[in-house]
Design an enzyme around this catalytic site. Structure first.
Site, PDB file in Angstrom:
ATOM      1  N   CYS A 192       0.814  -1.221   0.000  1.00  0.00           N
ATOM      2  CA  CYS A 192       0.000   0.000   0.000  1.00  0.00           C
ATOM      3  C   CYS A 192       0.842   1.264   0.000  1.00  0.00           C
ATOM      4  CB  CYS A 192      -0.925   0.013   1.227  1.00  0.00           C
ATOM      5  SG  CYS A 192      -2.270  -1.181   1.115  1.00  0.00           S
ATOM      6  N   PHE A 220       7.323  22.825 -13.551  1.00  0.00           N
ATOM      7  CA  PHE A 220       7.899  23.500 -14.723  1.00  0.00           C
ATOM      8  C   PHE A 220       8.205  24.962 -14.411  1.00  0.00           C
ATOM      9  CE2 PHE A 220       5.023  20.248 -16.765  1.00  0.00           C
ATOM     10  CZ  PHE A 220       6.039  19.379 -17.149  1.00  0.00           C
TER      11      PHE A 220
END
Length: 263
Positions: A109, A242
């Site tokens: 998990c 970015f």
């Protein structure tokens, strides 16, 4: 034969000789290279993780890892940290979360189906910043180790005025977050009004480290991964990627970035 030549003043960087071949012929040279070593994180006598890491700021890494991975609720639950060779021996108060973490990891998990165990994580900070501040703070990611080696990641936590609170450089992008978070926790920094700068890609694992300690904004020069965007949206964290001196892209939590129409 490529050999290690000598270490630099910084033990995190070593100089190596190499052979060069190009269209003009052959030659020799040397380059500074980032050092990475394997370290085991041992919690209450149990080996919790083995990490490849830049071998500095190891105590801060341990604090950051334990809290950002929700193994402990706060740094005050960490009783002691001792470094013995390549082992980081930590002792924590209680073991319930440790047992749960080990159970989740063994079932696959952690880092895969994080949604099933992190539904309760929400970043509630109403901290907001102007776009100009995002542009102004990116210079904190510029480091001498990167310029020398091109082989490391960097992370910086800044305050609301853009001042660097904690910085770290490491061969692993995840490690940089753990080290910076650990430094901030040791100094009792208010993380809910901080901006976490990153040089690397933003996956769910990266985003969740920040979200668990309450950091409201991540700014990365690199790309997001789909899991990172989902994690940011789920936890109400502002994810900016970015980022450069001229532009950045907001993938989640745009309400924390002030716009002209807000003025």
């Amino acid at each position: 034969m490529v050999e290690e030549n000598r270490s630099s003043d910084n033990e995190d960087i070593r100089e190596f000789e190499f052979e060069r071949i190009n269209h003009q012929g052959e030659g020799k040279g040397s380059e500074f290279v980032a050092v990475e070593k394997s370290h085991d994180l041992i919690v209450n006598g149990v080996r919790l993780a083995s990490v490849m890491i830049t071998p500095s700021e190891l105590e801060e890494f341990a604090y950051g890892y334990l809290v950002s991975e929700a193994i402990v609720e706060s740094k005050d639950r960490v009783l002691s940290i001792k470094i013995r060779g390549n082992e980081l021996h930590t002792f924590i108060e209680g073991g319930g979360r440790l047992e749960r973490w080990l159970e989740l990891r063994s079932s696959g998990c952690v880092g895969v189906n994080w949604e099933k165990s992190e539904d309760e994580v929400k970043v509630g900070s109403e901290f907001r910043v102007k776009p100009d501040l995002v542009f102004q703070i990116l210079h904190h990611l510029d480091t001498i180790p990167y310029r020398k080696t091109s082989g490391v990641h960097s992370a910086t936590l800044t305050d609301e005025e853009g001042k660097a609170i904690a910085k770290s450089v490491d061969v692993g992008r995840h490690n940089t977050f753990d080290k910076v978070i650990g430094k901030a926790l040791v100094r009792d920094t208010d993380l809910t009004r901080g901006i976490l700068l990153a040089s690397g890609r933003q996956s769910a694992g990266m985003v969740m480290k920040a979200a668990r300690v309450g950091v409201p904004i991540i700014v990365s020069k690199a790309a997001p991964l789909s899991s990172g965007i989902r994690a940011a949206k789920k936890t109400n964290l502002t994810l900016i990627c970015f980022a450069s001196e001229n532009k950045f892209s907001i993938f989640s939590g745009g309400q924390r970035i002030e716009r002209q129409e807000d003025e």
